[in-house]
Scaffold this active site. Structure first.
Site, PDB file in Angstrom:
ATOM      1  N   GLU A 259     -39.539  14.020  29.140  1.00  0.00           N
ATOM      2  CA  GLU A 259     -38.494  14.123  28.119  1.00  0.00           C
ATOM      3  C   GLU A 259     -38.042  15.568  28.140  1.00  0.00           C
ATOM      4  O   GLU A 259     -38.736  16.450  27.659  1.00  0.00           O
ATOM      5  CB  GLU A 259     -39.034  13.702  26.751  1.00  0.00           C
ATOM      6  CG  GLU A 259     -37.936  13.426  25.733  1.00  0.00           C
ATOM      7  CD  GLU A 259     -37.598  14.643  24.918  1.00  0.00           C
ATOM      8  OE1 GLU A 259     -36.561  15.289  25.225  1.00  0.00           O
ATOM      9  OE2 GLU A 259     -38.328  14.968  23.982  1.00  0.00           O
ATOM     10  N   CYS A 293     -34.166  18.871  20.998  1.00  0.00           N
ATOM     11  CA  CYS A 293     -33.452  18.403  22.195  1.00  0.00           C
ATOM     12  C   CYS A 293     -32.378  17.382  21.827  1.00  0.00           C
ATOM     13  O   CYS A 293     -31.440  17.166  22.583  1.00  0.00           O
ATOM     14  CB  CYS A 293     -34.441  17.806  23.191  1.00  0.00           C
ATOM     15  SG  CYS A 293     -35.498  16.533  22.488  1.00  0.00           S
TER      16      CYS A 293
END
Length: 486
Positions: A259, A293
């Site tokens: 990720e 993010c």
């Protein structure tokens, strides 16, 4: 008894957890954990060595067979007890995250709610791992398909969500029957250490979870990645570091979950409710001080609404109170380091030099701490660095688009593909735009997409693999086929 900073810090065991035992680092070294709002030292943690990492992997390897054979219900109950403990101790975890990471205590409580839910979700999934039985097409044999744990896993977690980024990896690993070595970010190790104590108290057997804190991440992790006892690597962090880890993992052909970075577009179409869009923008931009993010990084607004949206967003951003996350009434805490603050300022200066207008903010806050003013930039030129690079701070650059095709083209003009946001009340546009956007997740008329019941993850250089949802546990399971002749 009321929680105090001292009592909380004193309650966290700051040694390494290896094979169920808390111990100092092999070299006896320790590193400082500091408060980003002041630079003051909170405490010190054991600074693990490569040998400590290998010892943790050995403990995980030794525990794997027994843990993998544990009844699913037993694994489920451990997660359930840990979930209940996190909820009961929410104030402790919220304060601890505020101290070491900077987010407000209120945001910390929100992360506990979110992070704990991964334990509850995967407690329910632990007892639903299943395969299938079928008859071969020629009828001569039977086909038995089963799911088994991948095995020992290295988990490298980031500093921005010290609890939730751990629970969404640890939860499915426990549910699937995998042991693990966790290497938390050295900026925020305390939350993971306290979480490990909670899991021990919930009955997690020795060796299933091992925690190695260290300032020598590469030196500690690389030998594990190249060791044939490790079967899986999962990492949340920058794309640059992710690429290095993928390269290292090729030697053992490890199972991977990555990720990585994001550059999220936030699209506001001409039929959108501006107030609703601004509310969503505040959530998408300012959650976790913009250090996420999933944070909206580029705001593309239809030219007919751009001035109204920018003005209203600037009013909301300008009203936010900046300060130490543990203080009452504070909305925005400090960035994690002075280097992070300087990078944000550099991106703002670049955009302004190219012609962007500052509607609010635009500067670092003078004095101690890594504070930066919540900032809205209007008329941001297309060649500005802040439209290409992940900002990771409280800055909202706004630019315009002319029509749907232009909006999608600008949204997709990035190597990243984690999440995108769309504001429209036209259902046909909603579907067409969502299908055309090259991202692993799309939020429609909402500024938050993260949900333990949904598969979190990206495409392109934002990584691969999914965390959460029904898909989350599959990342920790191998498929085995058994052919039975009759």
């Amino acid at each position: 008894m009321a929680i105090t900073q001292k009592s909380l810090l004193d309650s966290v065991d700051t040694r390494l957890l290896i094979g169920g035992q808390w111990r100092e680092a092999g070299g006896g070294e320790r590193f400082e954990v500091t408060d980003p709002s002041s630079g003051e030292v909170l405490t010190t943690c054991a600074d693990g060595t490569p040998d400590d990492g290998l010892a943790a992997l050995a403990a995980a390897h030794e525990a794997q067979a027994g843990w993998g054979a544990t009844a699913p219900r037993d694994r489920s109950e451990i997660l359930r007890r840990a979930f209940e403990a996190l909820v009961a101790r929410a104030d402790e975890f919220a304060l601890l995250m505020s101290l070491e990471m900077g987010k407000t205590v209120t945001e910390g409580r929100g992360e506990v709610t979110y992070g704990a839910e991964f334990f509850r979700w995967f407690a329910e999934e632990a007892v639903r791992v299943h395969g299938r039985y079928s008859v071969a097409p020629n009828g001569a044999s039977r086909l038995l398909t089963m799911k088994q744990p991948v095995g020992p896993t290295l988990m490298i977690t980031p500093w921005n969500f010290p609890l939730a980024m751990g629970t969404r990896k640890i939860g499915p690993a426990i549910a699937a029957g995998c042991t693990m070595v966790v290497k938390p970010a050295h900026e925020t190790p305390l939350t993971m250490l306290l979480l490990a104590q909670v899991l021990q108290e919930a009955g997690l057997p020795d060796g299933v979870l091992n925690v190695v804190t260290t300032t020598h991440s590469g030196a500690v992790c690389e030998p594990l990645i190249r060791d044939d006892r490790l079967r899986k690597l999962t990492f949340t962090g920058s794309t640059a570091v992710g690429k290095v880890l993928v390269e290292q993992s090729a030697e053992q052909l490890l199972r991977l979950s990555m990720e990585l970075g994001g550059n999220a577009p936030f699209l506001v179409f001409e039929d959108a409710d501006v107030e609703q869009a601004v509310e969503g923008a505040m959530l998408a931009k300012m959650r976790n001080i913009g250090e996420a993010c999933t944070a909206a990084n580029r705001f593309f607004v239809h030219e007919s609404l751009a001035e109204k949206f920018s003005t209203r967003l600037a009013e909301r951003m300008g009203a936010l109170v900046v300060g130490k996350g543990t203080d009452e009434g504070v909305d925005v805490g400090p960035l994690i380091t002075s280097r992070a603050r300087d990078k944000v300022d550099e991106l703002v200066r670049d955009a302004v030099d190219r012609g962007a207008r500052v509607l609010t903010g635009g500067s670092a806050v003078a004095g101690r701490g890594n504070f930066y003013e919540p900032t809205v930039l209007a008329d941001v030129p297309d060649d500005s660095r802040c439209l290409r690079e992940e900002i990771f701070g409280p800055v909202a650059p706004v630019t315009t688009f002319t029509d749907d095709a232009d909006a999608v083209a600008k949204a997709n003009a990035t190597e990243y593909g984690l999440v995108g946001y769309v504001y429209t009340n036209d259902q046909t546009r909603m579907i067409r735009v969502a299908e055309a956007m090259e991202f692993g997740m799309i939020g429609v008329n909402t500024g938050i997409v993260s949900n333990p019941a949904a598969p979190f993850g990206g495409v392109k250089q934002s990584g691969f693999g999914r965390e959460g949802g029904f898909e989350g546990i599959d990342e920790y399971l191998e498929t085995k086929y058994v052919g039975i002749a009759l």
